[in-house]
Motif scaffolding. Structure first.
Motif, PDB file in Angstrom:
ATOM      1  N   ALA A 155       0.834  -1.212   0.000  1.00  0.00           N
ATOM      2  CA  ALA A 155       0.000   0.000   0.000  1.00  0.00           C
ATOM      3  C   ALA A 155       0.864   1.257   0.000  1.00  0.00           C
ATOM      4  CB  ALA A 155      -0.932  -0.011   1.212  1.00  0.00           C
ATOM      5  N   GLU A 156       1.946   1.237   0.767  1.00  0.00           N
ATOM      6  CA  GLU A 156       2.851   2.402   0.819  1.00  0.00           C
ATOM      7  C   GLU A 156       3.479   2.658  -0.552  1.00  0.00           C
ATOM      8  OE1 GLU A 156       5.754   1.787   3.921  1.00  0.00           O
ATOM      9  OE2 GLU A 156       4.194   1.366   5.401  1.00  0.00           O
ATOM     10  N   CYS A 157       3.917   1.582  -1.216  1.00  0.00           N
ATOM     11  CA  CYS A 157       4.514   1.722  -2.552  1.00  0.00           C
ATOM     12  C   CYS A 157       3.491   2.244  -3.557  1.00  0.00           C
ATOM     13  CB  CYS A 157       5.082   0.382  -3.024  1.00  0.00           C
ATOM     14  SG  CYS A 157       6.479  -0.191  -2.056  1.00  0.00           S
ATOM     15  N   LEU A 158       2.266   1.731  -3.477  1.00  0.00           N
ATOM     16  CA  LEU A 158       1.200   2.161  -4.379  1.00  0.00           C
ATOM     17  C   LEU A 158       0.891   3.642  -4.176  1.00  0.00           C
ATOM     18  CD1 LEU A 158      -0.932   1.507  -6.514  1.00  0.00           C
ATOM     19  CD2 LEU A 158      -2.430   0.680  -4.693  1.00  0.00           C
TER      20      LEU A 158
ATOM     21  N   ASP B 248      -8.187 -14.235   3.493  1.00  0.00           N
ATOM     22  CA  ASP B 248      -8.648 -13.494   2.322  1.00  0.00           C
ATOM     23  C   ASP B 248      -7.675 -12.345   2.075  1.00  0.00           C
ATOM     24  OD1 ASP B 248      -9.878 -11.860   0.470  1.00  0.00           O
ATOM     25  OD2 ASP B 248     -11.888 -12.243   1.236  1.00  0.00           O
ATOM     26  N   VAL B 249      -6.834 -12.513   1.052  1.00  0.00           N
ATOM     27  CA  VAL B 249      -5.792 -11.517   0.808  1.00  0.00           C
ATOM     28  C   VAL B 249      -6.369 -10.192   0.308  1.00  0.00           C
ATOM     29  CG1 VAL B 249      -3.901 -13.138   0.452  1.00  0.00           C
ATOM     30  CG2 VAL B 249      -5.325 -12.513  -1.483  1.00  0.00           C
ATOM     31  N   VAL B 250      -7.540 -10.228  -0.340  1.00  0.00           N
ATOM     32  CA  VAL B 250      -8.166  -8.978  -0.795  1.00  0.00           C
ATOM     33  C   VAL B 250      -8.567  -8.132   0.410  1.00  0.00           C
ATOM     34  CG1 VAL B 250     -10.146  -7.973  -1.992  1.00  0.00           C
ATOM     35  CG2 VAL B 250      -8.952  -9.905  -3.003  1.00  0.00           C
ATOM     36  N   ALA B 251      -9.176  -8.782   1.414  1.00  0.00           N
ATOM     37  CA  ALA B 251      -9.569  -8.063   2.629  1.00  0.00           C
ATOM     38  C   ALA B 251      -8.344  -7.470   3.316  1.00  0.00           C
ATOM     39  CB  ALA B 251     -10.310  -9.005   3.578  1.00  0.00           C
ATOM     40  N   MET B 252      -7.241  -8.245   3.340  1.00  0.00           N
ATOM     41  CA  MET B 252      -6.004  -7.755   3.969  1.00  0.00           C
ATOM     42  C   MET B 252      -5.440  -6.557   3.203  1.00  0.00           C
ATOM     43  SD  MET B 252      -4.189 -11.405   4.897  1.00  0.00           S
ATOM     44  CE  MET B 252      -2.888 -10.763   5.940  1.00  0.00           C
ATOM     45  N   PHE B 253      -5.475  -6.645   1.870  1.00  0.00           N
ATOM     46  CA  PHE B 253      -4.935  -5.551   1.050  1.00  0.00           C
ATOM     47  C   PHE B 253      -5.819  -4.311   1.178  1.00  0.00           C
ATOM     48  CE2 PHE B 253      -3.666  -4.027  -3.440  1.00  0.00           C
ATOM     49  CZ  PHE B 253      -2.582  -3.321  -2.928  1.00  0.00           C
ATOM     50  N   ARG B 254      -7.150  -4.513   1.177  1.00  0.00           N
ATOM     51  CA  ARG B 254      -8.069  -3.371   1.342  1.00  0.00           C
ATOM     52  C   ARG B 254      -7.833  -2.666   2.676  1.00  0.00           C
ATOM     53  NH1 ARG B 254     -13.327  -6.356  -1.254  1.00  0.00           N
ATOM     54  NH2 ARG B 254     -13.125  -5.520  -3.368  1.00  0.00           N
ATOM     55  N   LYS B 255      -7.572  -3.442   3.706  1.00  0.00           N
ATOM     56  CA  LYS B 255      -7.299  -2.869   5.038  1.00  0.00           C
ATOM     57  C   LYS B 255      -6.048  -1.978   4.975  1.00  0.00           C
ATOM     58  CE  LYS B 255      -6.420  -4.360   9.823  1.00  0.00           C
ATOM     59  NZ  LYS B 255      -6.181  -5.558  10.686  1.00  0.00           N
ATOM     60  N   SER B 256      -5.015  -2.473   4.287  1.00  0.00           N
ATOM     61  CA  SER B 256      -3.781  -1.689   4.145  1.00  0.00           C
ATOM     62  C   SER B 256      -3.995  -0.442   3.294  1.00  0.00           C
ATOM     63  CB  SER B 256      -2.669  -2.559   3.536  1.00  0.00           C
ATOM     64  OG  SER B 256      -2.302  -3.589   4.424  1.00  0.00           O
ATOM     65  N   LEU B 257      -4.808  -0.553   2.222  1.00  0.00           N
ATOM     66  CA  LEU B 257      -5.106   0.612   1.372  1.00  0.00           C
ATOM     67  C   LEU B 257      -5.831   1.692   2.173  1.00  0.00           C
ATOM     68  CD1 LEU B 257      -6.291  -1.103  -1.965  1.00  0.00           C
ATOM     69  CD2 LEU B 257      -4.091  -0.016  -1.525  1.00  0.00           C
TER      70      LEU B 257
ATOM     71  N   LYS C  56      -5.766   2.097   5.461  1.00  0.00           N
ATOM     72  CA  LYS C  56      -4.839   2.593   6.489  1.00  0.00           C
ATOM     73  C   LYS C  56      -3.946   3.701   5.933  1.00  0.00           C
ATOM     74  CE  LYS C  56      -0.983   0.907   9.342  1.00  0.00           C
ATOM     75  NZ  LYS C  56      -0.209  -0.319   9.701  1.00  0.00           N
ATOM     76  N   HIS C  57      -3.529   3.552   4.684  1.00  0.00           N
ATOM     77  CA  HIS C  57      -2.613   4.528   4.071  1.00  0.00           C
ATOM     78  C   HIS C  57      -3.331   5.512   3.138  1.00  0.00           C
ATOM     79  CE1 HIS C  57       1.029   2.654   5.667  1.00  0.00           C
ATOM     80  NE2 HIS C  57       0.422   1.500   5.466  1.00  0.00           N
ATOM     81  N   SER C  58      -4.679   5.516   3.181  1.00  0.00           N
ATOM     82  CA  SER C  58      -5.494   6.446   2.373  1.00  0.00           C
ATOM     83  C   SER C  58      -5.111   6.430   0.896  1.00  0.00           C
ATOM     84  CB  SER C  58      -5.364   7.880   2.925  1.00  0.00           C
ATOM     85  OG  SER C  58      -5.708   7.911   4.287  1.00  0.00           O
ATOM     86  N   VAL C  59      -5.046   5.234   0.345  1.00  0.00           N
ATOM     87  CA  VAL C  59      -4.685   5.088  -1.070  1.00  0.00           C
ATOM     88  C   VAL C  59      -5.956   5.170  -1.926  1.00  0.00           C
ATOM     89  CG1 VAL C  59      -3.562   3.614  -2.787  1.00  0.00           C
ATOM     90  CG2 VAL C  59      -2.761   3.589  -0.419  1.00  0.00           C
ATOM     91  N   PRO C  60      -6.012   6.098  -2.907  1.00  0.00           N
ATOM     92  CA  PRO C  60      -7.223   6.265  -3.731  1.00  0.00           C
ATOM     93  C   PRO C  60      -7.334   5.195  -4.828  1.00  0.00           C
ATOM     94  CG  PRO C  60      -5.562   7.850  -4.418  1.00  0.00           C
ATOM     95  CD  PRO C  60      -4.969   7.078  -3.270  1.00  0.00           C
ATOM     96  N   ALA C  61      -7.577   3.977  -4.403  1.00  0.00           N
ATOM     97  CA  ALA C  61      -7.700   2.865  -5.351  1.00  0.00           C
ATOM     98  C   ALA C  61      -8.708   1.854  -4.803  1.00  0.00           C
ATOM     99  CB  ALA C  61      -6.347   2.193  -5.554  1.00  0.00           C
ATOM    100  N   GLU C  62      -9.451   1.227  -5.731  1.00  0.00           N
ATOM    101  CA  GLU C  62     -10.458   0.237  -5.342  1.00  0.00           C
ATOM    102  C   GLU C  62     -10.120  -1.100  -5.999  1.00  0.00           C
ATOM    103  OE1 GLU C  62     -15.177  -0.814  -6.099  1.00  0.00           O
ATOM    104  OE2 GLU C  62     -14.186   0.755  -7.261  1.00  0.00           O
TER     105      GLU C  62
END
Length: 479
Positions: free
Chosen positions: A135-138, A188-197, A199-205
């Protein structure tokens, strides 16, 4: 712990131990007898193909099989007319790659991308920490592209997420390729990734989750509609193809139109795991398996993937050092370190154009502080060829199993292939083609592999576009 020696020897009355080789009439190249087991005859290859085909069928008929044959719920081929901007995140074996893909229709696209190195520590860390890093890299990628005006500020972009691992409905079944992150398998890796997105306020869905191989299948067909199969031959190995829903008994209860086509992520690196009944394993392969972080698993991958070929060669060299055949009087501790012999070295050894094999001198002196004779260098090159040729011929067996199962031989088909072995190892594609002709005869020429399109970038974006279109049409539930 398995011994890497496993050699026969004779003890003289004086107490001196001499290595003993079983020689045959074929042993005219100076190679130890044990290495003869790396040679695959066409007959043996056909036997492997039949067993492989049975494993594929079994994986389609029942859940929880060794080769899982995962329905990806990517329905049908792309039209080539998909358009729009999409983010793609690719969590690979060595790098995290972030892409902005603009699909322009007519099979055309533009791509902007950045790579971020994954350390071994990150690959073993808690899964949520790994996704936080993604998420930080994104976020850094999006911010830099907002600054340059490539991405609009406050615009939430659809994202296709590629994890080069075993996934079913977003649940990670099993890490391969050296990942060992706790708290991810069975999650569920999608749920984990969404949580990280979030957390870091990443504008992506996140709208689509795919594996790199499925992405490669879709991207390659987008550009070359004759493509029917996609394969990865790199750090790991895998294949994907399109199957009729009606020929997948294990999803019959879902009520999907039997004529609908669904991309299947084979996860064929697991072929012949646990039982080890069909693949021709040598003692070196057994040592690699028994000392790996997943003993018994990924049997096919351990024979053909770039992660292991260098180690196979290193084990042969170490056995000969132990037997007093190589590097007498030299300090060999560097080459005794597991996985110190990179598969890229085999590639360089085979492509060395000099009579004196100067590249091989360089590899051994620079990386291992060892001096070599010309005869030794010629021997090492012959070994590299044996190991890599077996990998290519076994790779051909996997392709042939899908071709045979789907009856593609008569009409012929294109196979999009990607990965460092296929793209960079000299002669690897040619050896696959030679293997296909050994299996199928002259008709094997109708199966043509080619350098695939970028599956984890372009493919992931096209899958996101296709998924978004289906979701907007209310055709199936979202992730």
């Amino acid at each position: 712990m398995a011994s890497r020696r496993g050699s026969t020897s004779v003890i003289l009355p004086s107490g001196q131990t001499l290595p003993s080789y079983t020689r045959s009439s074929e042993d005219d190249d100076g190679l130890p007898h044990a290495t003869k087991k790396f040679t695959l005859t066409p007959q043996r290859m056909r036997i492997v193909v039949e067993a492989f085909k049975e494993s594929l069928e079994l994986g389609l008929s029942k859940h929880g099989q060794v080769v899982p044959m995962i329905p990806t719920y990517v329905f049908g081929w792309p039209t080539g007319q998909e358009t729009g901007s999409y983010l793609a995140v690719d969590l690979g074996g060595t790098n995290l790659r972030v892409c902005l893909v603009t699909l322009q229709g007519d099979g055309k696209f533009e791509i902007t991308q950045s790579k971020y190195r994954l350390t071994e520590e990150q690959k073993q860390e808690d899964g949520q920490i790994l996704f936080d890093f993604c998420a930080e890299c994104l976020k850094a990628f999006i911010d830099s592209n907002i600054e340059t005006g490539v991405i609009e500020k406050d615009h939430v972009l659809p994202l296709g997420f590629t994890v080069q691992e075993r996934i079913d409905h977003g649940v990670l079944i099993r890490w391969t390729k050296g990942f060992g992150s706790p708290n991810t398998e069975g999650h569920d890796v999608v749920a984990m990734f969404r949580k990280s997105l979030a957390k870091h306020s990443v504008p992506a869905e996140v709208v689509a989750l795919t594996c790199d191989t499925t992405g490669t299948l879709i991207a390659s067909h987008y550009v070359n509609p004759k493509t029917r199969i996609a394969c990865i031959f790199g750090t790991g190995c895998n294949a994907a193809y399109m199957e009729r829903a009606g020929d997948i008994p294990k999803i019959k209860e879902l009520g999907i139109d039997p004529n609908a086509e669904i991309a299947i992520n084979c996860e064929w690196g697991a072929f012949d795991s646990f039982e080890h009944e069909n693949l021709p394993r040598t003692k070196y392969d057994i040592i690699i398996d028994e000392t790996s972080n997943k003993p018994g698993e990924q049997a096919f991958e351990k024979l053909i993937s770039g992660r292991y070929l260098g180690e196979i060669l290193r084990l042969i060299i170490c056995e000969l050092i132990d037997e007093g055949v190589l590097f007498l009087g030299q300090n060999t501790y560097k080459v005794e370190i597991a996985y110190s012999f990179d598969t890229a070295f085999l590639s360089l050894m085979e492509s060395d154009p000099t009579d004196e094999l100067l590249m091989i001198i360089g590899i051994f002196s620079h990386f291992f502080a060892l001096e070599t004779t010309l005869a030794e260098r010629q021997f090492f090159r012959a070994l590299a060829k044996l190991v890599s040729r077996r990998a290519a011929r076994l790779s051909a067996c996997g392709i042939a199993a899908i071709v045979s199962k789907m009856n593609y031989l008569e009409e012929g088909c294109a196979v999009g292939a990607d990965g460092s072995l296929y793209n960079k190892y000299p002669g690897f594609p040619e050896r696959i083609h030679e293997g296909l002709q050994d299996i199928f005869g002259e008709k094997g020429k109708t199966i043509v592999t080619y350098h695939a399109e970028d599956g984890s970038g372009i493919g992931s974006a096209i899958v996101a576009a296709m998924t978004k279109a289906r979701r907007d049409a209310g055709l199936y539930p979202t992730l």
